[in-house]
Design an enzyme around this catalytic site. Structure first.
Site, PDB file in Angstrom:
ATOM      1  CG  ASP A  16      -1.523  -1.203   1.042  1.00 50.33           C
ATOM      2  OD1 ASP A  16      -2.444  -1.793   0.278  1.00 50.33           O
ATOM      3  OD2 ASP A  16      -2.200  -1.598   2.572  1.00 50.33           O
ATOM      4  N   GLY A  18       1.926   2.667  -2.159  1.00 47.09           N
ATOM      5  CA  GLY A  18       1.007   3.338  -3.476  1.00 47.09           C
ATOM      6  C   GLY A  18       2.288   3.376  -5.171  1.00 47.09           C
ATOM      7  CE  LYS A  19       3.368  -2.350  -4.816  1.00 48.31           C
ATOM      8  NZ  LYS A  19       3.169  -2.304  -2.980  1.00 48.31           N
ATOM      9  N   GLY A  43      -4.562  -4.648  -4.296  1.00 48.51           N
ATOM     10  CA  GLY A  43      -5.613  -3.233  -4.982  1.00 48.51           C
ATOM     11  C   GLY A  43      -4.679  -2.106  -5.268  1.00 48.51           C
ATOM     12  CG  HIS A  44      -1.255  -1.790  -7.103  1.00 54.46           C
ATOM     13  ND1 HIS A  44      -0.233  -2.828  -8.576  1.00 54.46           N
ATOM     14  CD2 HIS A  44      -1.035  -2.260  -6.132  1.00 54.46           C
ATOM     15  CE1 HIS A  44       0.158  -3.718  -7.882  1.00 54.46           C
ATOM     16  NE2 HIS A  44       0.285  -2.953  -6.795  1.00 54.46           N
ATOM     17  NE  ARG A 146       6.923 -31.624  -5.453  1.00 51.95           N
ATOM     18  CZ  ARG A 146       7.604 -32.144  -5.080  1.00 51.95           C
ATOM     19  NH1 ARG A 146       9.009 -32.827  -5.997  1.00 51.95           N
ATOM     20  NH2 ARG A 146       7.339 -32.925  -3.624  1.00 51.95           N
ATOM     21  CD  GLN A 227       0.888  -8.973  -2.408  1.00 55.57           C
ATOM     22  OE1 GLN A 227       1.507  -9.654  -3.005  1.00 55.57           O
ATOM     23  NE2 GLN A 227      -0.699  -8.506  -2.467  1.00 55.57           N
ATOM     24  CB  THR A 242       1.414 -12.125   0.992  1.00 52.41           C
ATOM     25  OG1 THR A 242       0.289 -12.807   0.072  1.00 52.41           O
ATOM     26  CG2 THR A 242       2.687 -11.363   0.397  1.00 52.41           C
ATOM     27  N   GLY A 305     -11.202  -2.616   2.189  1.00 54.31           N
ATOM     28  CA  GLY A 305     -11.959  -1.461   2.738  1.00 54.31           C
ATOM     29  C   GLY A 305     -11.563  -1.560   4.096  1.00 54.31           C
ATOM     30  NE  ARG A 306      -8.422  -6.504   5.707  1.00 55.67           N
ATOM     31  CZ  ARG A 306      -6.785  -7.437   5.809  1.00 55.67           C
ATOM     32  NH1 ARG A 306      -7.267  -8.353   7.281  1.00 55.67           N
ATOM     33  NH2 ARG A 306      -6.555  -7.506   4.573  1.00 55.67           N
ATOM     34  CG  LEU A 335       6.337  15.315   1.531  1.00 55.45           C
ATOM     35  CD1 LEU A 335       6.789  14.965   2.923  1.00 55.45           C
ATOM     36  CD2 LEU A 335       6.680  16.144   0.144  1.00 55.45           C
ATOM     37  CB  THR A 417       2.470  16.406  -3.093  1.00 54.78           C
ATOM     38  OG1 THR A 417       2.587  16.881  -4.518  1.00 54.78           O
ATOM     39  CG2 THR A 417       4.268  16.938  -2.953  1.00 54.78           C
ATOM     40  N   GLY A 418      -0.130  13.711  -3.913  1.00 52.98           N
ATOM     41  CA  GLY A 418      -0.823  13.345  -3.894  1.00 52.98           C
ATOM     42  C   GLY A 418      -1.769  12.683  -4.950  1.00 52.98           C
TER      43      GLY A 418
HETATM   44  P1  IMP Z   1      -2.952 -12.508   1.748  1.00 54.25           P
HETATM   45  O1  IMP Z   1      -1.347 -12.208   0.995  1.00 54.25           O
HETATM   46  O2  IMP Z   1      -4.535 -12.398   1.474  1.00 54.25           O
HETATM   47  O3  IMP Z   1      -2.226 -13.991   2.105  1.00 54.25           O
HETATM   48  O4  IMP Z   1      -3.170 -11.809   2.993  1.00 54.25           O
HETATM   49  C1  IMP Z   1      -1.127 -11.977   3.950  1.00 54.25           C
HETATM   50  C2  IMP Z   1      -1.317 -10.630   4.938  1.00 54.25           C
HETATM   51  O5  IMP Z   1      -0.581  -9.880   3.616  1.00 54.25           O
HETATM   52  C3  IMP Z   1      -2.234  -9.757   5.327  1.00 54.25           C
HETATM   53  O6  IMP Z   1      -1.914  -9.003   6.145  1.00 54.25           O
HETATM   54  C4  IMP Z   1      -2.702  -9.033   3.983  1.00 54.25           C
HETATM   55  O7  IMP Z   1      -3.163  -7.825   5.132  1.00 54.25           O
HETATM   56  C5  IMP Z   1      -1.862  -8.415   3.375  1.00 54.25           C
HETATM   57  N1  IMP Z   1      -1.288  -8.077   2.625  1.00 54.25           N
HETATM   58  C6  IMP Z   1      -1.719  -8.621   1.264  1.00 54.25           C
HETATM   59  N2  IMP Z   1      -1.620  -8.309  -0.299  1.00 54.25           N
HETATM   60  C7  IMP Z   1      -2.360  -6.901   0.108  1.00 54.25           C
HETATM   61  C8  IMP Z   1      -1.829  -5.270  -0.159  1.00 54.25           C
HETATM   62  O8  IMP Z   1      -1.540  -5.359  -1.728  1.00 54.25           O
HETATM   63  N3  IMP Z   1      -1.605  -4.549   0.647  1.00 54.25           N
HETATM   64  C9  IMP Z   1      -1.054  -5.078   1.841  1.00 54.25           C
HETATM   65  N4  IMP Z   1      -1.713  -6.037   2.563  1.00 54.25           N
HETATM   66  C10 IMP Z   1      -1.411  -6.609   1.528  1.00 54.25           C
END
Ligand code: IMP
Length: 448
Positions: A16, A18-19, A43-44, A146, A227, A242, A305-306, A335, A417-418
């Site tokens: 997260d 901001g890639k 989620g980009h 496998r 990630q 992950t 959405g968490r 920033l 910056t946005g």
């Molecule tokens: P999983 O990738 O769904 O197995 O989740 C494993 C951990 O990685 C959890 O803490 C997720 O919240 C975190 N996670 C997986 N993908 C992302 C992402 O794109 N951004 C931020 N956290 C992620």
């Protein structure tokens, strides 16, 4: 010998960073963008002309005309999720057909992966990772065991049918025995996946060959990390990670492009820090300032959405990310989220039992003993939103960035910056290096 140049873009924190926006902005310099790990847990978010796109599997590069997107072999692919994303992009007028290529060696996520993950996450005695519930971990388990289904097998309907029948039988038994789960219906699953198979077939090819041919022809390729470093299966805060290699090394194994072809690694970090899900987070701010970062930074997961956990920039972890990934340039995002703060804490070191340490713990429990040493940097209390030139930033913001640069050991090449494409500033040397990457080697030696 490869002629084209490559750059890997990775998250230097817990994802997260901001890639998505950064890949979108930088993709101007590349003719191909490839995803190499993870799946639709990513989620980009990209905003173009005020329009918001959330990409989960499709590389952000496809939003730019002339840039082709590759889903590499290291990705775990949910065909139903991919088709939904393709439909949304088509509806938004994005040219996806002929521009997107899916590896025939990527692993397929099936509904039983989600079923097992959901049941396991809530089972007594299991460590609760707080996953995105997309079936990512169980799909990688089957890959390493496998017994996975690959995209090439998805296209072979006879094999698909047999695989689903056998796997559903086995997974139903396991899920029932361990978690008392309701059984899944193999016929229904086969029909859904056979239908998806026909729709995905036009996108499938040997993407390793495609990428290597493009490089041999002098084209430039960007590898889009998903990630972040601290979620990497080996180097992250295990087991709160992950299930893939999200660090730069994964770009080679996850696409079939050799490590020798990687020209540069660009690390993306927020000006502060966030994480979603469980696990260690040494600089987490559990007070009102943390809430302020969440509100100003709109820190809610793009996929689930968490609310994201928020805290301060962690220099020991940034240095670690630099080492693991070989970061040559840093991009600092968000920033402007710090604009209102009178003082900005920044973690400059760790202490364990009162003693300074440069070590990053291997065990999640090791993080509990860490005491963060903070330096308080003066805030600037003025808006930096949308500023596009370094010289126009307030002095305190420039000092904050200079400190991060000095302490992280990597040059800052770009600051955001946005959320918009245009709300970005570049260091000249970084831009020049990127342009050089985009040119065939015969015309320019990359300086980056
Ligand atoms: P999983 O990738 O769904 O197995 O989740 C494993 C951990 O990685 C959890 O803490 C997720 O919240 C975190 N996670 C997986 N993908 C992302 C992402 O794109 N951004 C931020 N956290 C992620």
């Amino acid at each position: 010998m490869n002629k084209g140049k490559t750059a890997v873009i990775i998250g230097a924190q817990w994802g997260d960073e901001g890639k998505g926006k950064i890949v979108d902005v930088l993709s101007e310099n590349f003719s191909m963008v490839a995803r190499y790990a993870g799946g639709h847990n990513a989620g980009h978010t990209v905003i173009i002309n005020g329009k918001k796109f959330i990409l989960q599997l499709v590389p952000s590069g496809v939003l730019r005309p002339g840039c082709r997107g590759v889903i590499g072999n290291g990705v775990v692919l949910d065909p139903v999720a991919l088709l939904k994303e393709i439909a949304n992009l088509r509806a938004a007028g994005v040219t996806i057909d002929g521009n997107l290529f899916v590896s025939n060696r990527a692993q397929v996520i099936l509904p039983y992966h989600r079923m097992i993950e959901l049941a396991a996450e809530n089972a007594p005695g299991r460590v609760k990772i707080g996953t995105t519930s997309r079936g990512i971990g169980p799909a990688y388990e089957d890959k390493m065991g496998r017994r996975g289904l690959r995209v090439a097998d998805l296209l072979d309907l006879e094999l698909l049918k047999t695989h689903i029948e056998n796997a559903v039988h086995e997974k139903n038994m396991i899920a029932h025995a361990l978690f008392n789960s309701e059984p899944l219906d193999a016929d229904k699953m086969y029909k859904e996946y056979a239908d998806a198979s026909a729709q995905i077939a036009p996108f499938v090819c040997d993407t390793a060959a495609l990428l290597n041919q493009a490089l041999a022809g002098g084209e430039s390729v960007m590898f889009e990390g998903a990630q972040g470093t601290m979620l990497d299966i080996d180097h992250g805060t295990y087991p709160f990670v992950t299930s893939s290699s999200s660090t730069s090394g994964g770009a080679a194994t996850g696409t079939g492009v050799a490590p020798t072809a990687i020209s540069t690694v660009i690390g993306v970090t927020k000006a502060y820090c966030t994480r979603v899900g469980g696990g260690p987070f040494p600089t987490e701010a559990l007070d009102a300032l943390g809430d302020q970062l969440r509100a100003r930074g709109n820190e809610f997961g793009a996929v689930t959405g968490r609310p994201r956990r928020c805290g301060w920039l962690d220099l020991p972890l940034l240095r670690y990310a630099g080492m693991i990934n070989g970061i040559s340039w840093l991009v600092v995002t968000k920033l402007d989220v710090l604009d209102e703060l009178a003082e900005i804490p920044i973690c400059v070191g760790y202490k364990i039992n009162g003693k300074k340490t440069a070590e990053i713990p291997a065990q999640a429990s090791g993080y509990d003993q860490i005491e963060c040493v903070y330096k308080k940097m003066p805030g600037w209390r003025t808006s930096t939103q949308g500023i596009t030139q370094m010289e126009k930033l307030p002095k305190a913001a420039r000092e904050y960035l200079a400190f991060v640069e000095k302490e992280s050991g990597a040059r800052i090449g770009m600051v955001s910056t946005g959320p918009g494409r245009e709300q970005t500033m570049f260091v000249d040397e970084f831009s020049a290096g990127l342009r050089a990457l985009a040119e065939p080697r015969t015309r320019a030696q990359a300086r980056i």
